[in-house]
Motif scaffolding. Structure first.
Motif, mmCIF file in Angstrom:
data_model
loop_
_atom_site.group_PDB
_atom_site.id
_atom_site.type_symbol
_atom_site.label_atom_id
_atom_site.label_comp_id
_atom_site.label_asym_id
_atom_site.label_seq_id
_atom_site.Cartn_x
_atom_site.Cartn_y
_atom_site.Cartn_z
ATOM 1 N N ARG A 97 -30.193 52.171 9.772
ATOM 2 C CA ARG A 97 -29.120 51.696 10.640
ATOM 3 C C ARG A 97 -29.414 50.301 11.177
ATOM 4 N NH1 ARG A 97 -28.113 57.358 13.761
ATOM 5 N NH2 ARG A 97 -26.419 58.145 12.457
ATOM 6 N N GLN A 98 -30.654 50.058 11.510
ATOM 7 C CA GLN A 98 -31.024 48.741 12.002
ATOM 8 C C GLN A 98 -30.784 47.680 10.932
ATOM 9 O OE1 GLN A 98 -32.193 48.097 15.318
ATOM 10 N NE2 GLN A 98 -31.550 46.103 14.562
ATOM 11 N N ASP A 99 -31.141 48.010 9.694
ATOM 12 C CA ASP A 99 -30.866 47.081 8.585
ATOM 13 C C ASP A 99 -29.361 46.899 8.377
ATOM 14 O OD1 ASP A 99 -33.592 46.904 8.234
ATOM 15 O OD2 ASP A 99 -33.660 48.443 6.662
ATOM 16 N N TYR A 100 -28.628 47.997 8.551
ATOM 17 C CA TYR A 100 -27.174 47.941 8.387
ATOM 18 C C TYR A 100 -26.541 47.032 9.432
ATOM 19 C CZ TYR A 100 -22.342 49.705 8.402
ATOM 20 O OH TYR A 100 -20.983 49.818 8.372
ATOM 21 N N ILE A 101 -27.012 47.119 10.659
ATOM 22 C CA ILE A 101 -26.493 46.257 11.732
ATOM 23 C C ILE A 101 -26.768 44.791 11.415
ATOM 24 C CG2 ILE A 101 -26.792 45.644 14.164
ATOM 25 C CD1 ILE A 101 -27.365 48.613 14.702
ATOM 26 N N THR A 102 -27.955 44.534 10.877
ATOM 27 C CA THR A 102 -28.291 43.156 10.504
ATOM 28 C C THR A 102 -27.360 42.634 9.419
ATOM 29 O OG1 THR A 102 -30.618 43.579 11.047
ATOM 30 C CG2 THR A 102 -30.150 41.661 9.672
ATOM 31 N N GLU A 103 -27.044 43.484 8.448
ATOM 32 C CA GLU A 103 -26.137 43.072 7.375
ATOM 33 C C GLU A 103 -24.718 42.871 7.904
ATOM 34 O OE1 GLU A 103 -26.878 42.215 4.398
ATOM 35 O OE2 GLU A 103 -28.997 42.708 4.579
ATOM 36 N N LEU A 104 -24.279 43.726 8.833
ATOM 37 C CA LEU A 104 -22.927 43.571 9.386
ATOM 38 C C LEU A 104 -22.772 42.233 10.102
ATOM 39 C CD1 LEU A 104 -22.069 47.104 10.875
ATOM 40 C CD2 LEU A 104 -21.054 46.001 8.868
ATOM 41 N N ALA A 105 -23.865 41.772 10.707
ATOM 42 C CA ALA A 105 -23.803 40.503 11.437
ATOM 43 C C ALA A 105 -23.490 39.326 10.515
ATOM 44 C CB ALA A 105 -25.123 40.266 12.170
ATOM 45 N N ASN A 106 -23.759 39.484 9.215
ATOM 46 C CA ASN A 106 -23.482 38.394 8.269
ATOM 47 C C ASN A 106 -22.004 38.273 7.912
ATOM 48 O OD1 ASN A 106 -26.246 37.795 8.105
ATOM 49 N ND2 ASN A 106 -26.566 39.327 6.487
ATOM 50 N N TYR A 107 -21.250 39.349 8.195
ATOM 51 C CA TYR A 107 -19.815 39.306 7.902
ATOM 52 C C TYR A 107 -19.087 38.267 8.759
ATOM 53 C CZ TYR A 107 -18.994 43.336 4.816
ATOM 54 O OH TYR A 107 -18.925 44.183 3.748
ATOM 55 N N HIS A 108 -19.420 38.212 10.012
ATOM 56 C CA HIS A 108 -18.649 37.444 10.983
ATOM 57 C C HIS A 108 -18.502 35.962 10.601
ATOM 58 C CE1 HIS A 108 -16.793 36.609 14.821
ATOM 59 N NE2 HIS A 108 -17.693 35.668 15.077
ATOM 60 N N PRO A 109 -19.566 35.221 10.359
ATOM 61 C CA PRO A 109 -19.384 33.798 10.014
ATOM 62 C C PRO A 109 -18.643 33.593 8.701
ATOM 63 C CG PRO A 109 -21.663 34.468 9.701
ATOM 64 C CD PRO A 109 -20.990 35.591 10.401
ATOM 65 N N ILE A 110 -18.821 34.510 7.747
ATOM 66 C CA ILE A 110 -18.138 34.364 6.460
ATOM 67 C C ILE A 110 -16.629 34.526 6.630
ATOM 68 C CG2 ILE A 110 -17.862 35.388 4.164
ATOM 69 C CD1 ILE A 110 -20.817 36.128 4.260
ATOM 70 N N LEU A 111 -16.227 35.557 7.385
ATOM 71 C CA LEU A 111 -14.799 35.804 7.581
ATOM 72 C C LEU A 111 -14.144 34.696 8.393
ATOM 73 C CD1 LEU A 111 -14.896 39.658 8.235
ATOM 74 C CD2 LEU A 111 -14.054 38.476 6.193
ATOM 75 N N LEU A 112 -14.847 34.169 9.395
ATOM 76 C CA LEU A 112 -14.291 33.071 10.178
ATOM 77 C C LEU A 112 -14.121 31.824 9.322
ATOM 78 C CD1 LEU A 112 -16.121 33.384 13.634
ATOM 79 C CD2 LEU A 112 -13.790 34.061 13.030
ATOM 80 N N SER A 113 -15.087 31.547 8.480
ATOM 81 C CA SER A 113 -14.983 30.386 7.588
ATOM 82 C C SER A 113 -13.832 30.561 6.596
ATOM 83 C CB SER A 113 -16.307 30.196 6.847
ATOM 84 O OG SER A 113 -16.215 29.149 5.907
ATOM 85 N N TRP A 114 -13.681 31.767 6.117
ATOM 86 C CA TRP A 114 -12.594 32.057 5.171
ATOM 87 C C TRP A 114 -11.226 31.890 5.850
ATOM 88 C CZ3 TRP A 114 -11.723 37.507 2.611
ATOM 89 C CH2 TRP A 114 -10.740 37.401 1.630
ATOM 90 N N SER A 115 -11.125 32.368 7.113
ATOM 91 C CA SER A 115 -9.844 32.293 7.823
ATOM 92 C C SER A 115 -9.389 30.848 8.034
ATOM 93 C CB SER A 115 -9.946 33.007 9.167
ATOM 94 O OG SER A 115 -10.850 32.325 10.032
ATOM 95 N N SER A 116 -10.341 29.927 8.124
ATOM 96 C CA SER A 116 -9.972 28.520 8.333
ATOM 97 C C SER A 116 -9.368 27.883 7.085
ATOM 98 C CB SER A 116 -11.200 27.705 8.772
ATOM 99 O OG SER A 116 -12.185 27.685 7.750
ATOM 100 N N THR A 117 -9.629 28.481 5.930
ATOM 101 C CA THR A 117 -9.092 27.929 4.682
ATOM 102 C C THR A 117 -7.883 28.704 4.180
ATOM 103 O OG1 THR A 117 -10.617 29.275 3.367
ATOM 104 C CG2 THR A 117 -11.359 27.074 4.004
#
Length: 478
Positions: free
Chosen positions: A252-272
């Motif tokens: 679960r701890q590893d999963y939380i770390t991986e989920l944190a990587n979603y946020h900057p990617i989705l925000l960058s995608w939304s700008s384009t």
């Protein structure tokens, strides 16, 4: 200095101690106990330190007695105490009682961890065949640096509270004289009592332990052996669950770390992708809420499953120790029976040999065998005299050991029945708390994703985008 809204005041007491006048039996590995009276009772309040108490505003009046009990005990409000040689935590022990042997109905005392250890040791010595509840383990050398952390202190406080409640609800242990002193005595009286009630070495127990290394039980008890097997299986199952839970938590701890990587990617995608920006931001928010729910579930693990299951594993170990002690009693009894049988057989052989020698001496030449017969008769008489003294003592010892074994069987049988009911209630509560936390976690995740799909302000995505959203949801749920 300003205090945060979540903090409170913890009392820090500074004392000097006189250590040399107390015996070594009152010391242990967790530091010196309350070895002398306080020379300075001043309290220094430190608003910048968070209180460890989970019952900050609890009053004695809030400790209500149930209809089925006349003794209620609560351990709360930890207090950090500073001294010249050590620093330790004092826990408040609040008692409400309605028994004639108590002069008051309410008591408030402060005890440290070592005092709880002393109480349990006295109960074990006084009632060797009763299941005395376990205490939280001492801190390890590695964890010693964190022994004053909020998490460690609250965990220890909660487990001490469970320990005291189990004793208070026990039909025999709750009436112990040492418990009464523990709950009611002021510091000076308690220290004096501990000094005068130091543990004595149980020589009988030592001799029994020696028997177990060379002897095995011949007439095993099916009843107690069956329960011993059950305790062993339960211990193994709980230990396995704990190991699996720890592995899941690591994942679960590893999963939380991986989920944190979603946020900057989705925000960058939304700008384009302006048409999809609202949806992408909502998905990013849902992932954040999912990660937050996962983090909360991870933080709640020790409260809902980790600490309770570790505590109950130790409780099962106590049951196994008592069952082993009962086996030692039976070993001592069987050994005494064998010894008595051997002495009686030796006596019968000597008496038979004496009669045979007497017959031989009458038929033989008196001049050639008189000296030998006289020596043999003297030796046999001495042995018979010793056996005549030893056998009655062994008979008495065997009867005493038999009585002790029968009393141990009855006491343990009754306590095991009570422990079974307590075990069912404790495990049920632990599993229900665990299930409720799982439901809460998954409900939070569902709410987060439903908020994405039901937002009317977002333009309906194309089938391709819907498929991509579904894949992301599946990844988050996995």
């Amino acid at each position: 200095m300003e205090e945060s809204s979540s903090s409170a005041i913890i009392d820090v007491t500074t004392e000097n101690r006189i250590i040399s006048e107390f015996p070594d039996e009152i010391k242990d590995n967790d530091g010196y106990n309350n070895l002398s009276l306080s020379l300075d009772n001043s309290l220094v309040q430190s608003p910048s330190i968070e209180s460890f108490s989970t019952f900050q505003d609890a009053e004695v009046s809030e400790l209500n007695m149930d209809q089925d009990t006349d003794l209620c005990v609560r351990v709360d409000n930890p207090q950090k105490q500073l001294e010249t040689l050590e620093t330790f935590i004092l826990f408040r022990v609040v008692t409400k009682v309605a028994r004639i042997e108590y002069s008051e109905t309410e008591y408030i005392v402060r005890r440290r961890y070592n005092d709880f250890c002393w109480l349990r040791q006295k109960l074990v010595e006084t009632y060797p065949m009763l299941i005395v509840p376990s205490l939280p383990a001492k801190h390890t050398l590695i964890g010693q640096l964190d022994r004053y952390s909020k998490e460690f202190i609250i965990t220890r406080m909660n487990m001490l509270n469970i320990f005291m409640n189990r004793i208070a609800y026990h039909p025999i242990l709750s009436y112990d004289a040492n418990l009464k002193v523990f709950l009611t005595a002021n510091p000076s009286e308690f220290l004096s009592y501990r000094k005068n009630k130091t543990s004595a070495i149980n020589k009988v127990s030592d001799s029994i332990q020696n028997i177990t290394t060379t002897t095995t039980i011949k007439n095993r008890s099916i009843e107690f052996d069956k329960f011993k097997d059950y305790a062993q299986i339960l211990h193994e199952k709980l230990s396995t669950i704990e190991k699996i839970s720890l592995r899941i938590n690591k994942e679960r701890q590893d999963y939380i770390t991986e989920l944190a990587n979603y946020h900057p990617i989705l925000l960058s995608w939304s700008s384009t992708e302006p048409p999809l920006s609202g949806l992408l931001i909502k998905i990013s928010s849902a992932i954040e809420r999912t990660a937050s729910a996962q983090t909360q579930l991870l933080n709640d693990y020790n409260i809902t499953l980790g600490n309770p299951i570790r505590e109950f594993i130790m409780y099962v170990e106590v049951v196994r120790d008592v069952l082993n002690k009962r086996d030692n009693y039976q070993l001592a009894y069987e050994s005494s029976v064998e010894d008595l049988s051997r002495k009686r057989c030796e006596k019968d052989q000597l008496m038979s040999l004496q009669q045979q020698q007497q017959q031989n001496s009458e038929s033989a030449n008196a001049t050639s065998t008189s000296h030998f017969s006289l020596w043999k008769a003297t030796s046999s008489d001495q042995k018979l005299e010793k056996l005549g003294t030893c056998i009655p003592q062994l008979v008495k010892q065997t009867e005493s050991l038999q009585d002790r074994l029968e009393c141990a069987n009855e006491a343990l049988r009754s306590d095991l029945e009570r422990w079974q009911l307590e075990k069912q209630a404790s495990l049920k509560k632990m599993l229900m708390d665990f299930a409720n936390k799982q439901i809460e976690y998954y409900q939070n995740c569902v709410d987060a994703w439903e908020n994405v799909l039901t937002d009317n302000n977002i333009t309906s995505p194309s089938p391709q985008v819907k498929q991509e959203i579904t894949v992301q949801c599946q990844l988050s749920a996995s």
